[in-house]
Design a protein around this motif. Structure first.
Motif, PDB file in Angstrom:
ATOM      1  N   ARG A 189       9.765  13.799  11.734  1.00 48.46           N
ATOM      2  CA  ARG A 189       9.808  12.326  11.704  1.00 48.46           C
ATOM      3  C   ARG A 189       8.424  11.760  11.467  1.00 48.46           C
ATOM      4  N   PRO A 190       8.324  10.636  10.749  1.00 49.60           N
ATOM      5  CA  PRO A 190       7.007  10.033  10.530  1.00 49.60           C
ATOM      6  C   PRO A 190       6.329   9.715  11.864  1.00 49.60           C
ATOM      7  N   LEU A 191       5.079  10.087  11.963  1.00 50.65           N
ATOM      8  CA  LEU A 191       4.330   9.810  13.186  1.00 50.65           C
ATOM      9  C   LEU A 191       4.236   8.319  13.448  1.00 50.65           C
ATOM     10  N   LEU A 192       4.214   7.515  12.390  1.00 49.00           N
ATOM     11  CA  LEU A 192       4.109   6.064  12.527  1.00 49.00           C
ATOM     12  C   LEU A 192       5.268   5.482  13.332  1.00 49.00           C
ATOM     13  N   PHE A 193       6.427   6.171  13.332  1.00 49.23           N
ATOM     14  CA  PHE A 193       7.591   5.678  14.067  1.00 49.23           C
ATOM     15  C   PHE A 193       7.360   5.687  15.577  1.00 49.23           C
ATOM     16  N   ARG A 194       6.396   6.464  16.060  1.00 45.39           N
ATOM     17  CA  ARG A 194       6.107   6.492  17.490  1.00 45.39           C
ATOM     18  C   ARG A 194       5.284   5.287  17.934  1.00 45.39           C
ATOM     19  N   LEU A 195       4.873   4.474  16.968  1.00 42.62           N
ATOM     20  CA  LEU A 195       4.058   3.288  17.241  1.00 42.62           C
ATOM     21  C   LEU A 195       4.797   2.082  16.675  1.00 42.62           C
ATOM     22  N   PRO A 196       5.820   1.586  17.371  1.00 40.18           N
ATOM     23  CA  PRO A 196       6.788   0.668  16.781  1.00 40.18           C
ATOM     24  C   PRO A 196       6.251  -0.686  16.341  1.00 40.18           C
ATOM     25  N   ASP A 197       5.149  -1.159  16.900  1.00 40.23           N
ATOM     26  CA  ASP A 197       4.645  -2.481  16.534  1.00 40.23           C
ATOM     27  C   ASP A 197       3.367  -2.417  15.709  1.00 40.23           C
ATOM     28  N   LEU A 198       3.131  -1.259  15.073  1.00 41.38           N
ATOM     29  CA  LEU A 198       1.882  -1.061  14.337  1.00 41.38           C
ATOM     30  C   LEU A 198       2.080  -1.285  12.840  1.00 41.38           C
ATOM     31  N   ASP A 199       1.287  -2.186  12.282  1.00 42.23           N
ATOM     32  CA  ASP A 199       1.247  -2.419  10.835  1.00 42.23           C
ATOM     33  C   ASP A 199      -0.018  -1.751  10.318  1.00 42.23           C
ATOM     34  N   ALA A 200       0.112  -0.534   9.790  1.00 39.49           N
ATOM     35  CA  ALA A 200      -1.071   0.241   9.431  1.00 39.49           C
ATOM     36  C   ALA A 200      -0.703   1.310   8.413  1.00 39.49           C
ATOM     37  N   VAL A 201      -1.734   1.915   7.821  1.00 33.50           N
ATOM     38  CA  VAL A 201      -1.547   3.019   6.881  1.00 33.50           C
ATOM     39  C   VAL A 201      -2.453   4.168   7.301  1.00 33.50           C
ATOM     40  N   SER A 202      -2.100   5.369   6.856  1.00 34.38           N
ATOM     41  CA  SER A 202      -2.934   6.530   7.148  1.00 34.38           C
ATOM     42  C   SER A 202      -4.178   6.493   6.260  1.00 34.38           C
ATOM     43  N   PRO A 203      -5.180   7.327   6.538  1.00 28.97           N
ATOM     44  CA  PRO A 203      -6.362   7.367   5.660  1.00 28.97           C
ATOM     45  C   PRO A 203      -6.096   8.022   4.313  1.00 28.97           C
ATOM     46  N   LEU A 204      -4.869   8.508   4.099  1.00 30.83           N
ATOM     47  CA  LEU A 204      -4.525   9.174   2.846  1.00 30.83           C
ATOM     48  C   LEU A 204      -3.823   8.174   1.917  1.00 30.83           C
ATOM     49  N   ALA A 205      -4.508   7.084   1.602  1.00 28.13           N
ATOM     50  CA  ALA A 205      -3.951   6.042   0.746  1.00 28.13           C
ATOM     51  C   ALA A 205      -4.005   6.468  -0.714  1.00 28.13           C
ATOM     52  N   ARG A 247       0.843  -1.193   0.000  1.00 25.67           N
ATOM     53  CA  ARG A 247       0.000   0.000   0.000  1.00 25.67           C
ATOM     54  C   ARG A 247       0.881   1.247   0.000  1.00 25.67           C
ATOM     55  N   ASP A 248       0.648   2.125  -0.948  1.00 24.07           N
ATOM     56  CA  ASP A 248       1.282   3.445  -0.948  1.00 24.07           C
ATOM     57  C   ASP A 248       0.332   4.419  -0.265  1.00 24.07           C
ATOM     58  N   PHE A 249       0.888   5.275   0.593  1.00 24.85           N
ATOM     59  CA  PHE A 249       0.036   6.240   1.281  1.00 24.85           C
ATOM     60  C   PHE A 249       0.864   7.467   1.650  1.00 24.85           C
ATOM     61  N   ILE A 250       0.186   8.486   2.126  1.00 23.80           N
ATOM     62  CA  ILE A 250       0.839   9.686   2.611  1.00 23.80           C
ATOM     63  C   ILE A 250       0.863   9.634   4.135  1.00 23.80           C
ATOM     64  N   ASP A 251       2.063   9.719   4.710  1.00 26.19           N
ATOM     65  CA  ASP A 251       2.188   9.654   6.167  1.00 26.19           C
ATOM     66  C   ASP A 251       2.272  11.061   6.744  1.00 26.19           C
TER      67      ASP A 251
END
Length: 339
Positions: A39-55, A29-33
Motif C-alpha cells: 500500500r502507498p505509504l502516503l495512505f498512512r498520513l490521511p491529511d497530508l498534501d505532499a509528494v515524495s522527493p522522487l518527483a 505533480r507526478d511522482f514516485i510513491d
C-alpha cells in the motif's frame, strides 16, 4: 533494533492539480510513491498534501542525487540521519512542512524509523511524531533493487494531454488552464499523421464538442496502431474547472487498491462516495442553468474514513445540468448528477 520485515516497492502517483472553486490553481505533480506492504505509504498520513522527493519533473541529475541519498550512498540531507520522505508539492521547502524519517543500514537490512512532521531543523518526536507509521525494516536487496531501477530510467513520465478540436474557444481555454497547473497540453484537429513516438507521450485524449464520431474513431485508431493505451474524455461539460477535474481523473491510472477515492455517483440530491483510505475530501457541485450560467457550490469539506458515505448535495446545487467533483490531494472523481 528489532522490527518485522515489510515489503518495499515503488509506484507512480500524482498530486492532483485543479482550478478550484475559489479560483485558485493547485499544481499537478507526478511522482514516485513508496509502497510498503503493498500500500502507498502516503495512505498512512490521511491529511497530508505532499509528494515524495522522487518527483518526475526533476532534472535527471537531481533525481539521481535523491535516489542515491535514499540508497545511503551519500550523506543525509538533514541532521541526525534524517531524510525527507514527503515534502511540499508546490515548492519542496522544509519551512512549508515535511514528513521526515531516519534511514539507516542495519546489517544488510534498511530501516526507516522515527517518522515526524518537521518544518525546521528541530525535531520533536513526542509532539510531532507520526503514530502508526514505522518503524519499517526492509530486506536490503529488495530495497536497493527497487530504487536502482530508477537510475536505469524507470521513473514515470510526466502527464501530457492531447486535445482534439479547433484551436479556438473551449480547447484553447482548457489547454491554458492545464498548462497553468503543470499538465502539458497540445491541440490538434487530426491525429492521423502524428508519429507513434509522439503519441506515446500522452496519457489522455480530450474530444471537443465539435468533433464528430468519425473523427473520434480515427483518433482511437491512431493510438491503437501505435500500441498506446490512453484514457479518453468524451463529450466534456463546457466548464473549464470541471474539464480540468475530468482530465485529472482520466490521468489517474492507479488500480483501486492504490486510490483514496474509489467510486462516485450522484442522484436525487445526494452523492454516494466510496473511500479507499481515510483522507480529507472536498465535494463541489457545478451547475448550468437554463441561460448557461455556471453556479459553483462547495457542499462538503472534511475527513472521511475508509468505506462508503452518502452526502447531501441539496436541491439547489443539482437542479438542471449538474456535476459533482470529489477531490483529495491524491485523486479526483467526477460524476454527472442523474435526474
Amino acid at each position: 533494533m528489532s522490527a518485522e520485515y515489510a515489503t518495499f516497492g515503488l509506484a507512480p502517483a500524482m498530486r492532483t492539480g485543479g482550478v478550484l472553486a475559489n479560483g485558485d490553481r493547485q499544481v499537478h505533480r507526478d511522482f514516485i510513491d513508496f509502497v510498503v506492504d503493498g500500500r502507498p505509504l502516503l495512505f498512512r498520513l490521511p491529511d497530508l498534501d505532499a509528494v515524495s522527493p522522487l518527483a518526475c519533473d526533476l532534472p535527471p541529475a537531481v533525481l539521481t542525487a535523491q535516489v542515491r541519498a535514499l540508497l545511503l550512498e551519500t550523506g543525509a540531507p538533514l541532521a541526525g540521519g534524517r531524510h525527507i520522505i514527503y515534502g511540499c508539492p508546490e515548492c519542496a521547502d522544509l519551512a512549508c512542512g515535511a514528513v521526515t524519517a531516519v534511514i539507516e543500514n542495519d546489517g544488510d537490512d534498511v530501516v526507516w524509523r522515527d517518522f515526524v512532521r518537521q518544518s525546521d531543523e528541530r525535531v520533536d518526536l513526542e509532539l510531532n511524531g507520526c503514530p502508526g507509521t514505522g518503524p519499517f525494516r526492509f530486506h536490503g536487496e529488495e530495497y536497493r533493487r527497487a530504487l536502482r531501477a530508477l537510475l536505469d530510467g524507470g521513473a514515470a513520465e510526466r502527464s501530457r494531454v492531447l486535445l482534439i478540436g479547433p484551436r479556438v474557444a473551449g480547447p484553447a481555454r482548457l489547454a491554458a488552464a492545464l498548462r497553468t497547473i503543470g499538465i502539458g497540453a497540445d491541440i490538434t484537429q487530426d491525429a492521423t499523421d502524428v508519429l507513434a513516438e509522439e503519441l506515446r507521450g500522452y496519457g489522455a485524449v480530450v474530444f471537443g464538442d465539435a468533433v464528430g464520431e468519425r473523427e473520434r474513431a480515427g483518433v482511437r485508431d491512431s493510438f491503437e496502431r501505435a500500441g498506446v493505451e490512453v484514457a479518453y474524455v468524451d463529450g466534456p461539460a463546457p466548464v473549464v474547472p470541471l474539464l480540468v477535474a475530468q482530465v485529472e481523473q482520466a490521468l489517474d491510472r492507479n488500480p483501486p487498491q492504490r486510490r483514496r477515492l474509489v467510486r462516485l455517483t450522484a442522484a436525487d440530491g445526494t452523492a454516494d462516495l466510496e473511500v479507499g483510505a481515510t483522507c480529507r475530501v472536498g465535494l463541489t457541485t457545478y451547475r448550468l442553468d437554463r441561460l448557461h450560467r455556471v453556479h459553483i457550490r462547495e457542499v462538503f469539506d472534511g475527513m472521511l474514513a475508509t468505506g462508503r458515505h452518502r452526502i447531501a448535495l441539496g436541491p439547489r446545487a443539482t437542479r438542471g445540468e449538474a456535476h459533482v467533483v470529489a477531490r483529495t490531494s491524491a485523486g479526483v472523481l467526477v460524476a454527472a448528477v442523474a435526474s
